[in-house]
Design an enzyme around this catalytic site. Structure first.
Site, PDB file in Angstrom:
ATOM      1  N   GLY A  44       0.703  -1.206  -0.091  1.00  0.00           N
ATOM      2  CA  GLY A  44      -0.082   0.028  -0.086  1.00  0.00           C
ATOM      3  C   GLY A  44       0.952   1.353   0.082  1.00  0.00           C
ATOM      4  O   GLY A  44       0.325   2.363  -0.243  1.00  0.00           O
ATOM      5  N   CYS A  75      -5.173  -9.398  -3.057  1.00  0.00           N
ATOM      6  CA  CYS A  75      -4.739  -7.877  -2.704  1.00  0.00           C
ATOM      7  C   CYS A  75      -5.565  -6.916  -3.364  1.00  0.00           C
ATOM      8  O   CYS A  75      -5.479  -7.115  -4.424  1.00  0.00           O
ATOM      9  CB  CYS A  75      -3.207  -8.082  -2.771  1.00  0.00           C
ATOM     10  SG  CYS A  75      -2.480  -6.599  -2.819  1.00  0.00           S
ATOM     11  N   CYS A 186      -9.283  -3.782   1.753  1.00  0.00           N
ATOM     12  CA  CYS A 186      -7.663  -4.372   1.883  1.00  0.00           C
ATOM     13  C   CYS A 186      -8.113  -5.582   2.462  1.00  0.00           C
ATOM     14  O   CYS A 186      -8.742  -5.838   3.539  1.00  0.00           O
ATOM     15  CB  CYS A 186      -7.067  -3.529   2.739  1.00  0.00           C
ATOM     16  SG  CYS A 186      -5.351  -4.117   3.359  1.00  0.00           S
TER      17      CYS A 186
HETATM   18  N1  DGL Z   1      -3.632  -7.045   1.719  1.00  0.00           N
HETATM   19  C1  DGL Z   1      -3.336  -6.183   0.605  1.00  0.00           C
HETATM   20  C2  DGL Z   1      -4.524  -5.290  -0.108  1.00  0.00           C
HETATM   21  O1  DGL Z   1      -5.550  -5.934   0.146  1.00  0.00           O
HETATM   22  C3  DGL Z   1      -1.777  -5.169   0.659  1.00  0.00           C
HETATM   23  C4  DGL Z   1      -1.833  -4.398   1.829  1.00  0.00           C
HETATM   24  C5  DGL Z   1      -0.229  -3.940   1.887  1.00  0.00           C
HETATM   25  O2  DGL Z   1       0.741  -4.750   1.735  1.00  0.00           O
HETATM   26  O3  DGL Z   1      -0.127  -2.710   2.052  1.00  0.00           O
HETATM   27  O4  DGL Z   1      -4.439  -4.144  -0.472  1.00  0.00           O
END
Ligand code: DGL
Length: 278
Positions: A44, A75, A186
Site C-alpha cells: 500500500g 490483494c 484491503c
Molecule cells: N492486503 C493488501 C490489500 O488488500 C495489501 C496490503 C499492503 O501490503 O499494504 O491491499
C-alpha cells in the site's frame, strides 16, 4: 488433469489468508499454493510500477513453476494497480478482488452511500470508484486511506489501544455522514473487524468481498471445466519472500493450523522469464 492442479493465491502478507479461508470453505476439493510477499510489504505504500512488477513475478512463478490452474490476486492494491495490466500476459485465469463484488453492490446499494477503506496506493488509483461507476453505480462513494492499519496488523497487534486510536481517526466520517455500507477494500482489514465494528455505527453493513471472490473463482473453474471433484486429500502449500518462521506462526495463530510448513522463495528473477516468453 487440469482439474487436479492447485489454485494460486498471493498477497503482500497475511491479508490474503482472509480470502484463502473463504476459498477453502467454498471449494473443499481444491489444492492451494499461497505466496506472501513479505519482503515487499506493505504494498500500500509502493508505486503502481513496483506493484505491477511484483504481480508479474508472482503470477509467472505460479503459472510456470507451481503449475497453478488459476491465480487469485488476494490483494486490493495489486488488483487496483496491476491485474488489468498483467493478466493478458498469462494463459490462466486471474481473479482480482474488485470486479467480483460489483454485481452485488449494484443489486443492494445502488443510489446509496458506501465507504471503502483501503491502502494509500489503492485509494490513489481510484480503481474501486472507477470500476463501480463504469458498471453503472450511481450512489456516493467515500474512499478512506488507512496507511497505519497494515503495519499494525502485520505486527500482530490486531486489537488494543493503538489500533483503536487509529481506527477512530480513519473511521470518524462514519459518525458525521450517514453511510449504508463499509467495504473492506484491503484483505488485511477483516482481521481487525471487531475493532472496526465497535467504532462504526451499528446500522452500517460491513462488506467483505472475499465471499464474492470465492464465487467468482468457482464460476471460472466451472466455465473452464477445471473444478476438482476428486476426493483425494487436499493440500495448501505456503511460501513467503522473507522470514518463513514468522509467517508460520502467523498462520498458526490466524488459521489454527499447527506447525504449517512455510518455504522461503525469492521471485525477483521471474520478471525476465515472462518478458522472454512474450
Ligand atoms: N492486503 C493488501 C490489500 O488488500 C495489501 C496490503 C499492503 O501490503 O499494504 O491491499
Amino acid at each position: 488433469m487440469q482439474a487436479k492442479k492447485p489454485i494460486g493465491i498471493f498477497d503482500s502478507g497475511i491479508g490474503g489468508l482472509t480470502v484463502l479461508r473463504k476459498l477453502q470453505h467454498a471449494l473443499p476439493h481444491e489444492h492451494f499454493v499461497y505466496f506472501a510477499d513479505t519482503a515487499n510489504l506493505p504494498y500500500g505504500e509502493k508505486t503502481p510500477e513496483q506493484i505491477i512488477s511484483y504481480a508479474r513475478q508472482t503470477i509467472s512463478w505460479m503459472q510456470n513453476v507451481k503449475g497453478t490452474k488459476l491465480v487469485v490476486a488476494a490483494c486490493h492494491t495489486s488488483s487496483a494497480t496491476a491485474i488489468d495490466i498483467v493478466s493478458g500476459e498469462f494463459n490462466i485465469p486471474i481473479v482480482g478482488t474488485i470486479y467480483p463484488m460489483v454485481e452485488s453492490l449494484l443489486a443492494h446499494y445502488q443510489n446509496r452511500c458506501v465507504g471503502i477503506i483501503a491502502t494509500p496506493t489503492s485509494v490513489q488509483s481510484r480503481m474501486h470508484e472507477n470500476i463501480l461507476k463504469n458498471a453503472g453505480f450511481q450512489g456516493e462513494i467515500y474512499s478512506i486511506s488507512c496507511p497505519k492499519f497494515v503495519p499494525i496488523i502485520e505486527s500482530g497487534r490486531i486489537s488494543g489501544p493503538e489500533l483503536t486510536r487509529c481506527a477512530r481517526e480513519y473511521l470518524d466520517i462514519f459518525n458525521h455522514k450517514k453511510m449504508d455500507a463499509l467495504i473492506y477494500g484491503c484483505t488485511h482489514y477483516p482481521w481487525i473487524s471487531e475493532t472496526i465494528q465497535q467504532i462504526v455505527p451499528s446500522e452500517v453493513d460491513f462488506l467483505d468481498p472475499a465471499e464474492h471472490i470465492a464465487s467468482k473463482v468457482s464460476q471460472e473453474l466451472y466455465k473452464h471445466k477445471m473444478l476438482n471433484t476428486s476426493w483425494d486429500k487436499t493440500s495448501t502449500q505456503f511460501f513467503t519472500s522473507s522470514n518463513p518462521e514468522r509467517f508460520a506462526s502467523q498462520i498458526n495463530l490466524l488459521l489454527s493450523i499447527p506447525n504449517p510448513v512455510v518455504k522461503l522463495t525469492d521471485l525477483s528473477h521471474f520478471d525476465q522469464q515472462v518478458a522472454v516468453n512474450q
